[in-house]
Design a protein around this motif. Structure first.
Motif, PDB file in Angstrom:
ATOM      1  N   SER A  75       0.808  -1.217   0.000  1.00 47.52           N
ATOM      2  CA  SER A  75       0.000   0.000   0.000  1.00 47.52           C
ATOM      3  C   SER A  75       0.842   1.269   0.000  1.00 47.52           C
ATOM      4  CB  SER A  75      -0.939   0.010   1.204  1.00 47.52           C
ATOM      5  OG  SER A  75      -0.194  -0.054   2.398  1.00 47.52           O
ATOM      6  N   ARG A  76       2.088   1.187   0.479  1.00 49.16           N
ATOM      7  CA  ARG A  76       2.945   2.367   0.532  1.00 49.16           C
ATOM      8  C   ARG A  76       4.298   2.037  -0.084  1.00 49.16           C
ATOM      9  NH1 ARG A  76       3.237   3.818   6.672  1.00 49.16           N
ATOM     10  NH2 ARG A  76       3.615   1.620   6.740  1.00 49.16           N
ATOM     11  N   SER A  77       4.857   2.999  -0.783  1.00 51.31           N
ATOM     12  CA  SER A  77       6.186   2.804  -1.348  1.00 51.31           C
ATOM     13  C   SER A  77       7.236   3.007  -0.258  1.00 51.31           C
ATOM     14  CB  SER A  77       6.430   3.786  -2.492  1.00 51.31           C
ATOM     15  OG  SER A  77       6.488   5.104  -1.985  1.00 51.31           O
ATOM     16  N   PHE A  78       8.454   2.577  -0.546  1.00 51.31           N
ATOM     17  CA  PHE A  78       9.539   2.739   0.415  1.00 51.31           C
ATOM     18  C   PHE A  78       9.785   4.212   0.716  1.00 51.31           C
ATOM     19  CE2 PHE A  78      14.000   3.354   1.490  1.00 51.31           C
ATOM     20  CZ  PHE A  78      14.089   2.551   2.613  1.00 51.31           C
ATOM     21  N   SER A  79       9.681   5.053  -0.298  1.00 52.78           N
ATOM     22  CA  SER A  79       9.932   6.481  -0.077  1.00 52.78           C
ATOM     23  C   SER A  79       8.897   7.087   0.873  1.00 52.78           C
ATOM     24  CB  SER A  79       9.953   7.239  -1.404  1.00 52.78           C
ATOM     25  OG  SER A  79       8.720   7.108  -2.064  1.00 52.78           O
ATOM     26  N   LYS A  80       7.645   6.645   0.799  1.00 49.47           N
ATOM     27  CA  LYS A  80       6.617   7.133   1.724  1.00 49.47           C
ATOM     28  C   LYS A  80       6.906   6.684   3.154  1.00 49.47           C
ATOM     29  CE  LYS A  80       2.781   7.445  -1.532  1.00 49.47           C
ATOM     30  NZ  LYS A  80       1.457   6.892  -1.874  1.00 49.47           N
ATOM     31  N   VAL A  81       7.323   5.440   3.303  1.00 52.02           N
ATOM     32  CA  VAL A  81       7.640   4.927   4.626  1.00 52.02           C
ATOM     33  C   VAL A  81       8.835   5.666   5.212  1.00 52.02           C
ATOM     34  CG1 VAL A  81       8.413   2.890   5.904  1.00 52.02           C
ATOM     35  CG2 VAL A  81       6.672   2.644   4.155  1.00 52.02           C
ATOM     36  N   ALA A  82       9.855   5.896   4.395  1.00 54.58           N
ATOM     37  CA  ALA A  82      11.045   6.598   4.861  1.00 54.58           C
ATOM     38  C   ALA A  82      10.706   8.043   5.251  1.00 54.58           C
ATOM     39  CB  ALA A  82      12.120   6.605   3.778  1.00 54.58           C
ATOM     40  N   LYS A  83       9.843   8.679   4.484  1.00 55.04           N
ATOM     41  CA  LYS A  83       9.440  10.050   4.799  1.00 55.04           C
ATOM     42  C   LYS A  83       8.676  10.105   6.122  1.00 55.04           C
ATOM     43  CE  LYS A  83       7.322  14.083   2.689  1.00 55.04           C
ATOM     44  NZ  LYS A  83       6.648  14.626   1.517  1.00 55.04           N
ATOM     45  N   PHE A  85       8.970   7.997   8.571  1.00 57.27           N
ATOM     46  CA  PHE A  85       9.909   7.650   9.643  1.00 57.27           C
ATOM     47  C   PHE A  85      10.760   8.848  10.053  1.00 57.27           C
ATOM     48  CE2 PHE A  85      14.013   6.016  11.171  1.00 57.27           C
ATOM     49  CZ  PHE A  85      13.576   5.268  12.236  1.00 57.27           C
ATOM     50  N   SER A  86      11.169   9.631   9.062  1.00 59.21           N
ATOM     51  CA  SER A  86      12.049  10.772   9.369  1.00 59.21           C
ATOM     52  C   SER A  86      11.259  11.986   9.720  1.00 59.21           C
ATOM     53  CB  SER A  86      12.913  11.137   8.191  1.00 59.21           C
ATOM     54  OG  SER A  86      12.101  11.525   7.102  1.00 59.21           O
TER      55      SER A  86
END
Length: 86
Positions: A75-83, A85-86
């Motif tokens: 459901s979420r891309s890695f870039s969304k998860v990283a954003k 998280f930070s």
């Protein structure tokens, strides 16, 4: 894998396990995606192993349905998860 304990292979490509890096005792399932060397890991949000098995098979069926019908699995891309998280 070192973060997995009480591992139980329910069928080829479907594994039930608990995590060692969390405080709770909930079960997780990991489904291998055939066409890619990727896995989809899902929290089953239960400590009961019998309920976890049932939920794991439901999760497996849902992912197979998504693959067959070419629907997105994640459901979420890695870039969304990283954003997030930070």
């Amino acid at each position: 894998m070192s973060f997995m304990k009480d591992v139980e292979e329910l069928k080829d490509g479907l594994v039930l396990f608990r995590r060692t890096d969390v405080k709770h005792a909930n079960w997780y399932c990991r489904v291998r995606l055939n066409d890619r060397k990727k896995y989809k890991t899902t929290s089953l949000k239960t400590t009961d192993v019998n309920a976890a098995r049932d939920k794991a098979f439901d999760c497996y069926a849902e992912i197979r349905f998504k693959i067959k019908n070419e629907l997105p699995i994640f459901s979420r891309s890695f870039s969304k998860v990283a954003k997030e998280f930070s």
